[in-house]
Design a protein around this motif. Structure first.
Motif, PDB file in Angstrom:
ATOM      1  N   MET A  22       0.834  -1.206   0.000  1.00 15.33           N
ATOM      2  CA  MET A  22       0.000   0.000   0.000  1.00 15.33           C
ATOM      3  C   MET A  22       0.870   1.258   0.000  1.00 15.33           C
ATOM      4  SD  MET A  22      -3.191  -0.942  -0.013  1.00 15.33           S
ATOM      5  CE  MET A  22      -4.163   0.402   0.638  1.00 15.33           C
ATOM      6  N   THR A  23       0.397   2.268  -0.665  1.00 17.79           N
ATOM      7  CA  THR A  23       1.049   3.574  -0.662  1.00 17.79           C
ATOM      8  C   THR A  23       0.316   4.462   0.332  1.00 17.79           C
ATOM      9  OG1 THR A  23       1.661   3.353  -2.993  1.00 17.79           O
ATOM     10  CG2 THR A  23       1.683   5.570  -2.065  1.00 17.79           C
ATOM     11  N   ASN A  24       1.053   4.990   1.302  1.00 18.23           N
ATOM     12  CA  ASN A  24       0.454   5.756   2.398  1.00 18.23           C
ATOM     13  C   ASN A  24       0.441   7.243   2.075  1.00 18.23           C
ATOM     14  OD1 ASN A  24       0.092   3.452   4.119  1.00 18.23           O
ATOM     15  ND2 ASN A  24       2.287   3.507   4.524  1.00 18.23           N
ATOM     16  N   ILE A  25      -0.758   7.817   2.088  1.00 16.44           N
ATOM     17  CA  ILE A  25      -0.947   9.245   1.809  1.00 16.44           C
ATOM     18  C   ILE A  25      -1.433   9.919   3.084  1.00 16.44           C
ATOM     19  CG2 ILE A  25      -2.009  10.942   0.286  1.00 16.44           C
ATOM     20  CD1 ILE A  25      -0.490   8.755  -1.238  1.00 16.44           C
ATOM     21  N   LEU A  26      -0.751  10.979   3.497  1.00 15.01           N
ATOM     22  CA  LEU A  26      -1.127  11.738   4.689  1.00 15.01           C
ATOM     23  C   LEU A  26      -1.582  13.135   4.273  1.00 15.01           C
ATOM     24  CD1 LEU A  26      -1.256  12.004   7.816  1.00 15.01           C
ATOM     25  CD2 LEU A  26       1.149  12.723   7.733  1.00 15.01           C
ATOM     26  N   VAL A  27      -2.800  13.511   4.660  1.00 17.03           N
ATOM     27  CA  VAL A  27      -3.332  14.848   4.383  1.00 17.03           C
ATOM     28  C   VAL A  27      -3.389  15.604   5.707  1.00 17.03           C
ATOM     29  CG1 VAL A  27      -5.250  16.188   3.438  1.00 17.03           C
ATOM     30  CG2 VAL A  27      -4.717  13.927   2.475  1.00 17.03           C
ATOM     31  N   VAL A  49       4.121  11.092   9.676  1.00 17.75           N
ATOM     32  CA  VAL A  49       4.853  11.682   8.553  1.00 17.75           C
ATOM     33  C   VAL A  49       5.964  10.737   8.107  1.00 17.75           C
ATOM     34  CG1 VAL A  49       6.208  13.657   7.780  1.00 17.75           C
ATOM     35  CG2 VAL A  49       4.277  14.013   9.319  1.00 17.75           C
ATOM     36  N   ARG A  50       6.657  10.127   9.048  1.00 14.41           N
ATOM     37  CA  ARG A  50       7.693   9.157   8.689  1.00 14.41           C
ATOM     38  C   ARG A  50       7.116   8.006   7.864  1.00 14.41           C
ATOM     39  NH1 ARG A  50       9.577   9.911  14.335  1.00 14.41           N
ATOM     40  NH2 ARG A  50      11.622  10.949  14.261  1.00 14.41           N
ATOM     41  N   ALA A  51       5.917   7.578   8.217  1.00 12.30           N
ATOM     42  CA  ALA A  51       5.313   6.400   7.579  1.00 12.30           C
ATOM     43  C   ALA A  51       4.688   6.707   6.226  1.00 12.30           C
ATOM     44  CB  ALA A  51       4.263   5.794   8.504  1.00 12.30           C
ATOM     45  N   CYS A  52       4.452   7.979   5.905  1.00  9.18           N
ATOM     46  CA  CYS A  52       3.751   8.298   4.660  1.00  9.18           C
ATOM     47  C   CYS A  52       4.701   8.273   3.473  1.00  9.18           C
ATOM     48  CB  CYS A  52       3.053   9.654   4.767  1.00  9.18           C
ATOM     49  SG  CYS A  52       4.112  11.105   4.551  1.00  9.18           S
ATOM     50  N   ASP A  53       4.131   7.981   2.319  1.00  8.93           N
ATOM     51  CA  ASP A  53       4.865   8.087   1.058  1.00  8.93           C
ATOM     52  C   ASP A  53       4.617   9.435   0.401  1.00  8.93           C
ATOM     53  OD1 ASP A  53       5.908   5.258   0.831  1.00  8.93           O
ATOM     54  OD2 ASP A  53       3.764   4.856   0.993  1.00  8.93           O
ATOM     55  N   ALA A  54       3.478  10.066   0.744  1.00  4.99           N
ATOM     56  CA  ALA A  54       3.155  11.396   0.214  1.00  4.99           C
ATOM     57  C   ALA A  54       2.467  12.208   1.288  1.00  4.99           C
ATOM     58  CB  ALA A  54       2.266  11.296  -1.015  1.00  4.99           C
ATOM     59  N   LEU A  55       2.780  13.492   1.325  1.00  8.18           N
ATOM     60  CA  LEU A  55       2.186  14.429   2.272  1.00  8.18           C
ATOM     61  C   LEU A  55       1.513  15.549   1.504  1.00  8.18           C
ATOM     62  CD1 LEU A  55       1.820  15.688   5.141  1.00  8.18           C
ATOM     63  CD2 LEU A  55       4.066  16.769   4.807  1.00  8.18           C
ATOM     64  N   LEU A  56       0.226  15.761   1.776  1.00  9.17           N
ATOM     65  CA  LEU A  56      -0.519  16.901   1.241  1.00  9.17           C
ATOM     66  C   LEU A  56      -0.815  17.841   2.397  1.00  9.17           C
ATOM     67  CD1 LEU A  56      -2.558  14.698  -1.064  1.00  9.17           C
ATOM     68  CD2 LEU A  56      -1.890  16.966  -1.858  1.00  9.17           C
ATOM     69  N   LEU A  57      -0.406  19.094   2.257  1.00 15.00           N
ATOM     70  CA  LEU A  57      -0.503  20.069   3.337  1.00 15.00           C
ATOM     71  C   LEU A  57      -1.437  21.200   2.924  1.00 15.00           C
ATOM     72  CD1 LEU A  57       0.605  20.710   6.157  1.00 15.00           C
ATOM     73  CD2 LEU A  57       2.568  21.806   5.059  1.00 15.00           C
ATOM     74  N   GLY A  58      -2.481  21.452   3.749  1.00 17.37           N
ATOM     75  CA  GLY A  58      -3.466  22.468   3.419  1.00 17.37           C
ATOM     76  C   GLY A  58      -3.660  23.488   4.520  1.00 17.37           C
ATOM     77  N   ALA A  88       3.631   5.554  -8.170  1.00 14.77           N
ATOM     78  CA  ALA A  88       4.641   5.284  -9.192  1.00 14.77           C
ATOM     79  C   ALA A  88       6.057   5.285  -8.625  1.00 14.77           C
ATOM     80  CB  ALA A  88       4.530   6.320 -10.312  1.00 14.77           C
ATOM     81  N   LEU A  89       6.290   6.096  -7.580  1.00 14.18           N
ATOM     82  CA  LEU A  89       7.650   6.245  -7.042  1.00 14.18           C
ATOM     83  C   LEU A  89       7.910   5.396  -5.803  1.00 14.18           C
ATOM     84  CD1 LEU A  89       8.242  10.111  -7.385  1.00 14.18           C
ATOM     85  CD2 LEU A  89       8.887   8.273  -8.961  1.00 14.18           C
ATOM     86  N   GLN A  90       6.889   4.746  -5.270  1.00 13.75           N
ATOM     87  CA  GLN A  90       7.077   4.002  -4.020  1.00 13.75           C
ATOM     88  C   GLN A  90       8.190   2.957  -4.163  1.00 13.75           C
ATOM     89  OE1 GLN A  90       3.745   1.710  -2.588  1.00 13.75           O
ATOM     90  NE2 GLN A  90       4.391   1.892  -0.469  1.00 13.75           N
ATOM     91  N   GLY A  91       9.068   2.960  -3.168  1.00 17.38           N
ATOM     92  CA  GLY A  91      10.155   1.995  -3.140  1.00 17.38           C
ATOM     93  C   GLY A  91      11.361   2.377  -3.969  1.00 17.38           C
ATOM     94  N   LYS A  92      11.300   3.506  -4.661  1.00 15.94           N
ATOM     95  CA  LYS A  92      12.417   3.933  -5.487  1.00 15.94           C
ATOM     96  C   LYS A  92      13.205   5.018  -4.762  1.00 15.94           C
ATOM     97  CE  LYS A  92       9.915   2.878  -9.743  1.00 15.94           C
ATOM     98  NZ  LYS A  92       9.336   3.408 -10.999  1.00 15.94           N
ATOM     99  N   ASP A  93      14.486   4.771  -4.533  1.00 22.20           N
ATOM    100  CA  ASP A  93      15.350   5.759  -3.875  1.00 22.20           C
ATOM    101  C   ASP A  93      16.090   6.521  -4.968  1.00 22.20           C
ATOM    102  OD1 ASP A  93      16.775   7.232  -2.099  1.00 22.20           O
ATOM    103  OD2 ASP A  93      17.933   5.573  -1.259  1.00 22.20           O
TER     104      ASP A  93
END
Length: 206
Positions: A1-6, A47-56, A178-183
């Motif tokens: 799973m890809t973790n998204i944090l809003v 935040v550490r666990a997320c793959d993407a952060l959306l900030l509003g 698309a980018l998960q797991g890619k360093d």
């Protein structure tokens, strides 16, 4: 799973509506898990666990709300020191009214949020004008809901603005999948000292 944090804050409810639309858009992408969190409740662990952060944020005198700034200082800045946000995906959104009809400081506000993400080494997703709803809620940098009229009369945000937020959330999630797991980022710069990390993380007094 890809973790998204809003992560967001809201006073009159409009930014909350935008945040929910952003989260719904992220959830529309397969294999994502989405957490919607008020800025004062968001944790470093999330935040550490997320793959993407959306900030509003609501626009406050051409800047972000103080609660969002506190999140940036207490969380993003600390994780910047330890390079834990490098390569994560980031996006922003906002809501504002203000006097006149020229954006009410939205560009300055969104660029301030994006600057914190860029400094932390995050991969930033903008808002192309091809995005549905961008004609009324696009600012190049992220979705923006204009909640006030030109004379500061409260009008709230529209379905088209929420549509733009939805697709912005989906765009960010799509990139994160698309980018998960890619360093992708080069590594090797000297790390800050343990003393400096302790100072910024609140475990040592200034």
């Amino acid at each position: 799973m890809t973790n998204i944090l809003v992560v967001y804050t809201s006073t009159l409810g409009n930014t909350h509506k935008m945040a929910e639309a952003v989260a719904d858009g992220a959830r529309s992408i397969a294999a994502t898990s989405v957490i919607l969190r008020e800025a004062t409740a968001a944790t470093k662990e999330e935040v550490r666990a997320c793959d993407a952060l959306l900030l509003g944020t609501p626009v406050r005198h051409r800047s972000a709300d103080a609660r969002v700034k506190q999140f940036i200082e207490n969380t993003i800045e600390v994780l910047w020191l330890t390079d834990e946000l490098v390569g994560k995906v980031g996006g922003v959104f906002s809501v504002g009214g203000g006097y006149g009809n020229a954006g009410a400081g939205v560009e300055i506000t969104q660029l301030g949020l994006l600057a914190a993400m860029a400094g932390a080494g995050m991969i930033i997703v903008p808002l192309p004008k091809t995005t549905p709803g961008a004609g009324v809620a696009g600012s190049h940098w992220g979705a923006h809901g204009r909640s006030g009229g030109p004379n500061m009369e409260p009008i709230g945000i529209t379905a088209e603005m929420l549509q733009c937020a939805y697709h912005h959330g989906a765009n960010v999630a799509r990139v994160a999948v698309a980018l998960q797991g890619k360093d992708l980022m080069a590594r090797g710069n000297q790390a800050p000292s343990p003393e400096l990390i302790a100072l910024f993380s609140g475990t040592q007094t200034a």
